[in-house]
Design a protein around this motif. Structure first.
Motif, PDB file in Angstrom:
ATOM      1  N   ASP A 118       0.830  -1.207   0.000  1.00 41.76           N
ATOM      2  CA  ASP A 118       0.000   0.000   0.000  1.00 41.76           C
ATOM      3  C   ASP A 118       0.864   1.257   0.000  1.00 41.76           C
ATOM      4  N   LEU A 119       1.938   1.253   0.777  1.00 43.06           N
ATOM      5  CA  LEU A 119       2.820   2.420   0.801  1.00 43.06           C
ATOM      6  C   LEU A 119       3.514   2.602  -0.553  1.00 43.06           C
ATOM      7  N   ALA A 120       4.017   1.504  -1.118  1.00 42.92           N
ATOM      8  CA  ALA A 120       4.717   1.604  -2.399  1.00 42.92           C
ATOM      9  C   ALA A 120       3.772   2.050  -3.515  1.00 42.92           C
ATOM     10  N   ASN A 121       2.565   1.495  -3.539  1.00 43.54           N
ATOM     11  CA  ASN A 121       1.595   1.870  -4.565  1.00 43.54           C
ATOM     12  C   ASN A 121       1.158   3.326  -4.441  1.00 43.54           C
ATOM     13  N   ALA A 122       1.261   3.866  -3.203  1.00 46.88           N
ATOM     14  CA  ALA A 122       0.932   5.276  -2.989  1.00 46.88           C
ATOM     15  C   ALA A 122       2.122   6.183  -3.283  1.00 46.88           C
ATOM     16  N   GLY A 123       3.244   5.574  -3.701  1.00 47.41           N
ATOM     17  CA  GLY A 123       4.431   6.361  -4.020  1.00 47.41           C
ATOM     18  C   GLY A 123       5.187   6.853  -2.803  1.00 47.41           C
ATOM     19  N   ILE A 124       5.047   6.135  -1.679  1.00 47.02           N
ATOM     20  CA  ILE A 124       5.668   6.561  -0.418  1.00 47.02           C
ATOM     21  C   ILE A 124       6.784   5.591  -0.042  1.00 47.02           C
ATOM     22  N   PRO A 125       8.043   5.996  -0.144  1.00 44.99           N
ATOM     23  CA  PRO A 125       9.154   5.113   0.270  1.00 44.99           C
ATOM     24  C   PRO A 125       9.195   4.967   1.793  1.00 44.99           C
ATOM     25  N   HIS A 126       9.382   3.734   2.228  1.00 39.79           N
ATOM     26  CA  HIS A 126       9.447   3.440   3.663  1.00 39.79           C
ATOM     27  C   HIS A 126      10.910   3.230   4.049  1.00 39.79           C
ATOM     28  N   TYR A 127      11.456   4.158   4.822  1.00 39.43           N
ATOM     29  CA  TYR A 127      12.820   4.072   5.349  1.00 39.43           C
ATOM     30  C   TYR A 127      12.744   3.447   6.738  1.00 39.43           C
ATOM     31  N   THR A 128      13.581   2.427   6.989  1.00 35.98           N
ATOM     32  CA  THR A 128      13.421   1.650   8.214  1.00 35.98           C
ATOM     33  C   THR A 128      14.756   1.440   8.937  1.00 35.98           C
ATOM     34  N   GLY A 129      14.661   0.760  10.086  1.00 34.84           N
ATOM     35  CA  GLY A 129      15.831   0.594  10.931  1.00 34.84           C
ATOM     36  C   GLY A 129      16.574  -0.713  10.786  1.00 34.84           C
ATOM     37  N   ALA A 130      16.103  -1.620   9.915  1.00 32.64           N
ATOM     38  CA  ALA A 130      16.778  -2.920   9.800  1.00 32.64           C
ATOM     39  C   ALA A 130      16.548  -3.516   8.428  1.00 32.64           C
ATOM     40  N   ASP A 131      17.510  -4.330   7.975  1.00 27.63           N
ATOM     41  CA  ASP A 131      17.403  -4.926   6.645  1.00 27.63           C
ATOM     42  C   ASP A 131      16.268  -5.930   6.550  1.00 27.63           C
ATOM     43  N   SER A 132      15.836  -6.493   7.675  1.00 29.77           N
ATOM     44  CA  SER A 132      14.717  -7.437   7.647  1.00 29.77           C
ATOM     45  C   SER A 132      13.428  -6.761   7.198  1.00 29.77           C
ATOM     46  N   PHE A 133      13.238  -5.473   7.558  1.00 28.52           N
ATOM     47  CA  PHE A 133      12.098  -4.716   7.038  1.00 28.52           C
ATOM     48  C   PHE A 133      12.138  -4.708   5.507  1.00 28.52           C
ATOM     49  N   GLY A 145       9.101   3.756  -8.567  1.00 21.90           N
ATOM     50  CA  GLY A 145       9.641   4.487  -9.692  1.00 21.90           C
ATOM     51  C   GLY A 145      10.738   5.458  -9.294  1.00 21.90           C
ATOM     52  N   VAL A 146      11.552   5.054  -8.301  1.00 22.26           N
ATOM     53  CA  VAL A 146      12.597   5.950  -7.807  1.00 22.26           C
ATOM     54  C   VAL A 146      13.983   5.441  -8.193  1.00 22.26           C
ATOM     55  N   ASP A 147      14.903   6.366  -8.281  1.00 19.44           N
ATOM     56  CA  ASP A 147      16.305   6.057  -8.588  1.00 19.44           C
ATOM     57  C   ASP A 147      17.091   6.093  -7.279  1.00 19.44           C
ATOM     58  N   TYR A 148      17.705   4.978  -6.926  1.00 17.77           N
ATOM     59  CA  TYR A 148      18.448   4.919  -5.668  1.00 17.77           C
ATOM     60  C   TYR A 148      19.962   4.898  -5.890  1.00 17.77           C
ATOM     61  N   SER A 149      20.390   5.225  -7.111  1.00 22.52           N
ATOM     62  CA  SER A 149      21.820   5.179  -7.425  1.00 22.52           C
ATOM     63  C   SER A 149      22.630   6.135  -6.556  1.00 22.52           C
ATOM     64  N   VAL A 150      21.973   7.192  -6.060  1.00 23.69           N
ATOM     65  CA  VAL A 150      22.676   8.155  -5.210  1.00 23.69           C
ATOM     66  C   VAL A 150      23.229   7.500  -3.951  1.00 23.69           C
ATOM     67  N   PHE A 151      22.619   6.390  -3.511  1.00 25.41           N
ATOM     68  CA  PHE A 151      23.079   5.717  -2.298  1.00 25.41           C
ATOM     69  C   PHE A 151      24.485   5.136  -2.461  1.00 25.41           C
ATOM     70  N   SER A 152      24.884   4.884  -3.703  1.00 22.94           N
ATOM     71  CA  SER A 152      26.205   4.307  -3.951  1.00 22.94           C
ATOM     72  C   SER A 152      27.323   5.234  -3.502  1.00 22.94           C
ATOM     73  N   ASP A 153      27.025   6.521  -3.451  1.00 20.24           N
ATOM     74  CA  ASP A 153      28.023   7.494  -2.988  1.00 20.24           C
ATOM     75  C   ASP A 153      28.060   7.592  -1.459  1.00 20.24           C
ATOM     76  N   MET A 154      27.125   6.909  -0.801  1.00 16.51           N
ATOM     77  CA  MET A 154      27.006   7.015   0.657  1.00 16.51           C
ATOM     78  C   MET A 154      27.505   5.782   1.383  1.00 16.51           C
ATOM     79  N   GLY A 155      27.670   4.671   0.665  1.00 16.75           N
ATOM     80  CA  GLY A 155      28.126   3.448   1.312  1.00 16.75           C
ATOM     81  C   GLY A 155      27.895   2.238   0.441  1.00 16.75           C
ATOM     82  N   GLU A 156      28.179   1.055   0.987  1.00 17.64           N
ATOM     83  CA  GLU A 156      27.966  -0.200   0.269  1.00 17.64           C
ATOM     84  C   GLU A 156      26.472  -0.465   0.146  1.00 17.64           C
TER      85      GLU A 156
END
Length: 364
Positions: free
Chosen positions: A272-287, A344-355
């Motif tokens: 529901d969040l993704a379909n609404a275009g809302i990225p969910h930033y979380t505290g763990a990779d399991s999310f 529909g987002v580009d996350y390539s910018v994260f490559s400049d921030m870490g692995e």
């Protein structure tokens, strides 16, 4: 460490039973005596050497035959805590194999209920376990109370703020912390979308893990002049309703720390969040493996391994040389590529921030 005990009102007797355990060493060496004759000196010397070798082997077998019993107690069932529990169990198996010992362990779930956790802890103590390994804050707090009288080692896993949870400065308690770098995740949010105007904060009021990260997120957003709105929840149904409310408010992104209540419902809200275009930033990779967009945090398999190592040290070497807790390093950015495509987002910018580690949704 100075002894301090949590003030908690807990009740009910244990309904879950565990078999009794104990640790013991047994060394039995038998040898026959015989008269020594001059003409048999060489033969007797060989016999003595054989007896000495047998004695040495039996002593080694006794040393390597130790048995330890450990209770692994999850606060509840969900991907993060399951991953940690599995890593702890795997490391105990490795330790046992490498050291020629037996480590018997059982994994229990408190189902998110304090009384159930108390029942599990009381029975573990009654059964004489050598250590308890609780996973998540409530489980750690309850096990600490259960072990107070016996001073049984309590080695917790994944406590975001051990000091706030009153789990420090206690003689028989140590463990690992997955303290979140909230500022970095907020930086990721703005790096991916510099035009963020409103952020939703989704968390549970019952989770001590969420208190500091949410406060840090608010301070960060206030400093940047970005509006935020809060939704809290205590059950799966409430999490679903809260996520829907944030979508209705048309927030630009949602942030959730290492909150067990929200994690348990992630599979129910991510679409529901993704379909609404809302990225969910979380505290763990399991999310993220359960559908959230991204995180930068601790690897929970590594955390579980470290926790098991600490538990073994506590049992075999004592608690005196162990710290109050050990902070695990994060720094790995995890992105769900399926969710990114839906957004529909580009996350390539994260490559400049870490692995960056790319994953897809695993519904478990």
């Amino acid at each position: 460490m100075k002894k301090k005990v949590l003030a908690m009102v807990l009740g009910m007797s244990m309904l879950v039973s565990m078999s009794a355990c104990g640790s013991s060493k047994t060394e039995e060496v038998a040898s026959d005596t015989a008269d020594v004759k001059t003409e048999d000196t060489a033969e007797d010397a060989d016999g003595a050497e054989d007896i000495e070798e047998e004695t040495s082997e039996e002593a080694a077998d006794a040393t390597s035959g130790d048995t330890y019993k450990i209770a692994i107690v999850k606060q509840m069932d969900h991907a993060s805590l399951d991953e940690i529990a599995n890593a702890i169990a795997a490391e105990f198996d490795t330790i046992a194999s490498e050291n020629g010992i037996t480590i018997e362990y059982e994994v229990y779930s408190g189902q998110g209920e304090q009384t159930t956790l108390k029942q599990i802890g009381d029975q573990a103590i009654a059964d004489g376990v050598d250590a308890i390994v609780p996973i998540a804050t409530m489980a750690a707090q309850v096990m600490t109370v259960c072990a107070e009288e016996t001073q049984t080692p309590v080695v917790f896993a994944a406590i975001s703020d051990p000091e706030a949870a009153e789990l420090t400065d206690i003689d028989y308690v140590t463990g690992t912390s997955d303290a979140l770098n909230t500022e970095f995740i907020m930086d990721m949010m703005l790096a991916q979308n510099p035009d963020v105007k409103k952020v939703g904060l989704l968390y549970s009021l019952s989770e001590a893990n969420s208190t500091k990260p949410i406060a840090d997120a608010k301070a960060y957003l206030d400093e940047k002049g970005i509006e935020y709105t809060e939704q809290t929840a205590a059950t799966n149904d409430e999490v679903i309703a809260a996520a829907s409310a944030l979508a209705a408010e048309k927030v630009d992104a949602v942030f959730t720390p290492t909150d067990n209540v929200i994690m348990a419902a992630e599979l129910a809200i991510y679409e529901d969040l993704a379909n609404a275009g809302i990225p969910h930033y979380t505290g763990a990779d399991s999310f993220v493996r359960n559908g959230a967009f991204t995180t930068c945090g601790v690897n929970y398999t590594d955390l579980g391994t470290k926790t098991a190592d600490l538990a073994y040290s506590a049992i075999t070497e004592g608690m005196a040389d162990l710290e109050d807790y050990y902070l695990m390093d994060g720094g790995i950015i995890t992105v769900n590529t399926e969710t990114a495509a839906t957004l529909g987002v580009d996350y390539s910018v994260f490559s400049d921030m870490g692995e960056v580690v790319e994953v897809t949704t695993t519904e478990e």
